[in-house]
Design a protein around this motif. Structure first.
Motif, PDB file in Angstrom:
ATOM      1  N   SER A  53       0.934  -1.791   0.165  1.00  0.00           N
ATOM      2  CA  SER A  53       0.242   0.346   0.035  1.00  0.00           C
ATOM      3  C   SER A  53       0.726   1.398  -0.279  1.00  0.00           C
ATOM      4  O   SER A  53       0.762   2.037  -0.756  1.00  0.00           O
ATOM      5  N   LYS A  61      -3.900  -3.391  -3.503  1.00  0.00           N
ATOM      6  CA  LYS A  61      -3.239  -3.046  -1.802  1.00  0.00           C
ATOM      7  C   LYS A  61      -3.932  -1.812  -2.167  1.00  0.00           C
ATOM      8  O   LYS A  61      -3.040  -1.228  -1.962  1.00  0.00           O
ATOM      9  N   ASP A  77      -5.003   0.931  -3.201  1.00  0.00           N
ATOM     10  CA  ASP A  77      -5.829   0.991  -2.341  1.00  0.00           C
ATOM     11  C   ASP A  77      -7.029   2.458  -2.473  1.00  0.00           C
ATOM     12  O   ASP A  77      -7.962   2.985  -2.461  1.00  0.00           O
TER      13      ASP A  77
END
Length: 264
Positions: free
Chosen positions: A41, A74, A76
């Protein structure tokens, strides 16, 4: 770049490298490649920012983001994510619309991808069960011989016939390489043998989708000229090359940015 440009971003979080490509009005504005980390992330946000910095833009300009690669879930802050297979197909087609076969050699897997005249996925085959034929396998072999990948690529083009390396398992191949070194087999022959074993594995994969001209190689290993040369010999066909200013490692991220452009 005019402030009215439509800006999209593709972010590819791979097993060893992460990439981002910024497009403005359907043209490549900037690209960035950085190492993947244990925090995908955070890595996604870092490559996103670095690519925008290279394009001299801020995130408020971005209309749509597509994530791809191993760590795509990931990313996001992306509007959506999609498979790296589709992204490599679209990215290669964007640059080379004549291409029908794509061989993607990544850090942790290899893929053969067939595309149609529109760049849509026709068929694919994938090896993600072992390190055989991947960038990780080649890195491991380079360390075994106490050299880096660039040295391996250079030695590939020196005189010598490929040594026989029968195993594609990293552990057993390492033993074979050590034995060959101890037997004083010249390094160029050992390296050609390794590259040939990789090329043979890729040839089997490519034949599963049907090898059609034109062919291009993507992924980080596409920058290893020794592997590409041996693959060309093994398939008995020349390859199409990307423009000199395009790094073949960003093709997945590019395809994600192209897909994003179609969402606006």
């Amino acid at each position: 770049m005019p402030s009215t440009s439509t800006v999209t971003v593709g972010i590819d979080i791979g097993s060893t490298a992460s990439k981002a490509v910024v497009m403005a009005d359907g043209e490549i504005a900037a690209a960035y490649i950085g190492p993947s980390t244990v925090n995908p992330s955070k890595t996604a946000r870092e490559v996103f920012k670095k690519a925008l910095d290279a394009a001299k833009m801020d995130s408020g300009r971005v209309s749509y983001i597509v994530g791809t690669g191993y760590g795509r879930a990931k990313v996001d802050f992306a509007h959506e994510n999609t498979s790296e297979i589709s992204c490599h197909a679209r990215g290669a087609h964007y640059l080379l619309p004549q291409v029908r076969t794509i061989i993607d050699i990544g850090g942790q897997d290899t893929k053969a991808i067939g595309v149609d005249h529109s760049g849509n996925l026709r068929e694919f085959a994938m090896n993600d069960k072992c390190a055989a034929g991947t960038g990780r396998f080649l890195d491991f072999m380079a360390r075994t011989m106490d050299m880096d990948i660039n040295e391996m690529a250079a030695l590939h083009f020196q005189d010598g016939e490929p040594a026989l390396i029968s195993s594609m398992c990293s552990v057993f191949a390492e033993s074979e390489v050590i034995n060959l070194v101890n037997e004083e087999v010249p390094l160029p022959s050992i390296i050609k043998g390794l590259h040939k074993s990789v090329a043979n594995r890729l040839k089997t994969l490519a034949r599963r989708v049907g090898v059609e001209k034109e062919i291009v190689v993507t992924g980080g290993v596409a920058k290893n000229t020794g592997v590409v040369d041996m693959l060309r010999q093994t398939l008995g066909q020349d390859f199409v090359r990307f423009p000199d200013d395009i790094d073949p490692q960003v093709i997945g991220a590019l395809g994600a940015a192209v897909i994003a452009s179609g969402k606006i």
